[in-house]
Design a protein around this motif. Structure first.
Motif, PDB file in Angstrom:
ATOM      1  N   PRO A 170       0.313   3.599  -4.600  1.00  0.00           N
ATOM      2  CA  PRO A 170      -0.994   4.152  -4.255  1.00  0.00           C
ATOM      3  C   PRO A 170      -2.028   3.656  -5.257  1.00  0.00           C
ATOM      4  O   PRO A 170      -1.723   3.444  -6.427  1.00  0.00           O
ATOM      5  N   ARG A 171      -3.233   3.444  -4.780  1.00  0.00           N
ATOM      6  CA  ARG A 171      -4.297   2.950  -5.646  1.00  0.00           C
ATOM      7  C   ARG A 171      -4.611   3.989  -6.720  1.00  0.00           C
ATOM      8  O   ARG A 171      -4.626   5.177  -6.455  1.00  0.00           O
ATOM      9  N   TYR A 204      -7.016  12.574  -7.036  1.00  0.00           N
ATOM     10  CA  TYR A 204      -7.992  11.590  -6.565  1.00  0.00           C
ATOM     11  C   TYR A 204      -7.607  10.918  -5.242  1.00  0.00           C
ATOM     12  O   TYR A 204      -8.442  10.807  -4.350  1.00  0.00           O
ATOM     13  N   PRO A 205      -6.347  10.477  -5.055  1.00  0.00           N
ATOM     14  CA  PRO A 205      -6.016   9.831  -3.780  1.00  0.00           C
ATOM     15  C   PRO A 205      -6.220  10.757  -2.566  1.00  0.00           C
ATOM     16  O   PRO A 205      -6.747  10.325  -1.538  1.00  0.00           O
ATOM     17  N   GLU A 206      -5.830  12.032  -2.692  1.00  0.00           N
ATOM     18  CA  GLU A 206      -6.022  12.970  -1.582  1.00  0.00           C
ATOM     19  C   GLU A 206      -7.506  13.216  -1.337  1.00  0.00           C
ATOM     20  O   GLU A 206      -7.957  13.294  -0.200  1.00  0.00           O
ATOM     21  N   LYS A 257       0.825  -1.206   0.000  1.00  0.00           N
ATOM     22  CA  LYS A 257       0.000   0.000   0.000  1.00  0.00           C
ATOM     23  C   LYS A 257       0.860   1.257   0.000  1.00  0.00           C
ATOM     24  O   LYS A 257       0.526   2.233  -0.650  1.00  0.00           O
ATOM     25  N   LYS A 276      -8.919  10.262   0.560  1.00  0.00           N
ATOM     26  CA  LYS A 276      -8.546  10.321   1.981  1.00  0.00           C
ATOM     27  C   LYS A 276      -9.428  11.289   2.738  1.00  0.00           C
ATOM     28  O   LYS A 276      -9.900  11.009   3.839  1.00  0.00           O
ATOM     29  N   TYR A 296      -7.352   5.536  -9.038  1.00  0.00           N
ATOM     30  CA  TYR A 296      -8.797   5.653  -9.113  1.00  0.00           C
ATOM     31  C   TYR A 296      -9.217   6.173 -10.476  1.00  0.00           C
ATOM     32  O   TYR A 296      -8.574   7.056 -11.033  1.00  0.00           O
TER      33      TYR A 296
END
Length: 128
Positions: free
Chosen positions: A67-68, A115-117, A63, A120, A70
């Motif tokens: 990072p994933r 997108y990751p931020e 992980k 979160k 999206y």
């Protein structure tokens, strides 16, 4: 987001789930049909393979390393789900997050790198 937009996002999310279930079923059939030398294919992006059974340490390392990623559809579904959660309790918070990351206040205006931020922050809504 309009009601039709929310409904569309939920339907897209439901279709994605159905496709994932189909792939999982096919992989399980193949796995248990006697082809034991082959590894079970990964059918869920971002999920560990069933055959590998990774430890908690290796999962955390994966992980942190990757990072994933999206898609816009993933984000749209998450935003719609959060906005409609608990009878729309987070709707104004979701709108504020979209406006924060997208200058025009729409998902189209948000760059994919954000997108990751955004996710979160969206996940943090239920914690607070």
């Amino acid at each position: 987001m309009s009601k039709m937009g929310e409904l569309s996002a939920m339907i897209e999310s439901l279709i994605d789930c159905g496709q994932t279930l189909t792939k999982t079923g096919e992989a399980l059939m193949k796995f248990y049909s006697g082809e034991k030398d082959e590894e079970l294919p990964s059918v869920c992006p971002g999920k560990a393979e069933v055959a590998a059974q990774p430890t908690a340490d290796s999962t955390e390392k994966e992980k942190s390393e990757k990072p994933r990623i999206y898609s816009k559809e993933d984000i749209r579904g998450m935003l719609a789900a959060k906005a409609s959660e608990e009878n729309g309790r987070y709707k104004s918070d979701v709108k504020a997050i979209v406006k924060k990351y997208g200058n025009g206040g729409t998902l189209t205006d948000i760059p994919a790198e954000s997108y990751p931020e955004l996710v979160k922050e969206l996940e943090g809504l239920s914690d607070g």
